[in-house]
Design a protein around this motif. Sequence first.
Motif, PDB file in Angstrom:
ATOM      1  N   SER A 201       0.699  -0.933   0.126  1.00 60.76           N
ATOM      2  CA  SER A 201      -0.110   0.081  -0.014  1.00 60.76           C
ATOM      3  C   SER A 201       0.810   1.416  -0.149  1.00 60.76           C
ATOM      4  O   SER A 201       0.410   2.380  -0.044  1.00 60.76           O
ATOM      5  N   GLU A 243      -0.272  12.785  -4.463  1.00 59.46           N
ATOM      6  CA  GLU A 243      -1.321  12.130  -3.689  1.00 59.46           C
ATOM      7  C   GLU A 243      -1.100  12.045  -2.115  1.00 59.46           C
ATOM      8  O   GLU A 243      -2.122  12.359  -1.197  1.00 59.46           O
ATOM      9  N   ALA A 247      -3.637  13.555   0.312  1.00 60.04           N
ATOM     10  CA  ALA A 247      -4.043  12.673   1.672  1.00 60.04           C
ATOM     11  C   ALA A 247      -3.918  13.481   2.911  1.00 60.04           C
ATOM     12  O   ALA A 247      -4.921  13.224   3.861  1.00 60.04           O
ATOM     13  N   ARG A 249      -3.710  16.589   3.691  1.00 61.54           N
ATOM     14  CA  ARG A 249      -4.259  17.556   3.845  1.00 61.54           C
ATOM     15  C   ARG A 249      -5.687  17.410   4.083  1.00 61.54           C
ATOM     16  O   ARG A 249      -6.607  17.916   4.732  1.00 61.54           O
ATOM     17  N   GLU A 250      -6.406  16.377   3.375  1.00 59.55           N
ATOM     18  CA  GLU A 250      -7.640  15.718   3.545  1.00 59.55           C
ATOM     19  C   GLU A 250      -7.939  14.950   4.688  1.00 59.55           C
ATOM     20  O   GLU A 250      -9.079  14.293   4.745  1.00 59.55           O
ATOM     21  N   ARG A 251      -6.733  14.518   5.353  1.00 52.50           N
ATOM     22  CA  ARG A 251      -6.786  13.600   6.311  1.00 52.50           C
ATOM     23  C   ARG A 251      -7.692  12.286   6.016  1.00 52.50           C
ATOM     24  O   ARG A 251      -8.494  11.743   6.861  1.00 52.50           O
ATOM     25  N   ARG A 252      -6.882  11.691   4.955  1.00 52.47           N
ATOM     26  CA  ARG A 252      -7.298  10.315   4.518  1.00 52.47           C
ATOM     27  C   ARG A 252      -6.105   9.631   4.327  1.00 52.47           C
ATOM     28  O   ARG A 252      -4.780  10.148   4.275  1.00 52.47           O
ATOM     29  N   ARG A 253      -6.275   8.134   4.367  1.00 48.75           N
ATOM     30  CA  ARG A 253      -5.066   7.491   3.870  1.00 48.75           C
ATOM     31  C   ARG A 253      -4.853   7.751   2.350  1.00 48.75           C
ATOM     32  O   ARG A 253      -5.663   7.618   1.535  1.00 48.75           O
ATOM     33  N   PRO A 254      -3.416   7.486   1.815  1.00 47.29           N
ATOM     34  CA  PRO A 254      -3.136   7.995   0.267  1.00 47.29           C
ATOM     35  C   PRO A 254      -3.506   6.541  -0.348  1.00 47.29           C
ATOM     36  O   PRO A 254      -3.257   5.536   0.210  1.00 47.29           O
ATOM     37  N   ALA A 255      -3.918   6.927  -1.453  1.00 52.94           N
ATOM     38  CA  ALA A 255      -3.924   5.724  -2.400  1.00 52.94           C
ATOM     39  C   ALA A 255      -2.797   5.893  -3.502  1.00 52.94           C
ATOM     40  O   ALA A 255      -2.886   6.261  -4.725  1.00 52.94           O
TER      41      ALA A 255
END
Length: 259
Positions: A201, A243, A247, A249-255
């Motif tokens: 991942s 990415e 991610a 900045r958007e507080r999510r896991r990078p894909a």
Amino acid sequence: MSQDDPVLVEDRGPVRVVTLNRPHVRNAIDWPTRLAFAEALERADEDRAVRVVVVTGAGPAFCSGGDISTMERLPRSAAIERAQAGQRMVRAIWSTAKPVVAAVEGSAYGAGVALAAACDRVVAAEDSTWATTFTRVGLAGDLGVYASLPSRVGVARARQMLMLGRPLDGHAALRDGLVDELVAPRTALEVALQDAAQLASGPPRALGVIKSLLTGEPRHPLAVLDLEVRHQVDLWESPDFAEGVAAFRERRRPAFGPA
């Protein structure tokens, strides 16, 4: 592929499992096994769907070393060909930008030590045993052991291991740096697959840079600075970097995408 093949290949999502498959001789490596293993790693390197490789052994042992029953004195040209076939196995591990994880159960002797030590991560069972047994048959060792073993345990410790050939248990192997993580018996592959999923991942180009800078030929420290700059600039321009920042900045896991 037949279950009788000396090397088995299985895909688990983006992770390719390459298994030494000669449990009747504790996965001792003969000529066909050398070629089949190298070809399996080379195919994994070429397959863009594969992100990580896990290397393991069938049955209760990882690898008991070279298959002594198939060894004999050879003409020099044939001996060189045999040695280079063994090196091809390790070249395939070192030359791919993809992380290679070893899952070790039971014994890793001789070439088994060299094969595991060449990998980027080694997960081993607590009851595993390790020994560089080359001198028992009058040999000094191959499969890149003079690069991989000192890089893990240091030159002084490698010298004692190679000269004396005394076995280490899993805890000693962890202490010396030969093993990266000890796990309960019969769970090495399971844990290695978990690690592989985490690596799969991750950003493949960045992982490839880390691997190349750590496993390349010895370099002057100042030369490493130049290489770091070159690779870092390339990565700053990559989709994975964009990415990763998005991610964050958007507080999510990078894909991350493929390499």
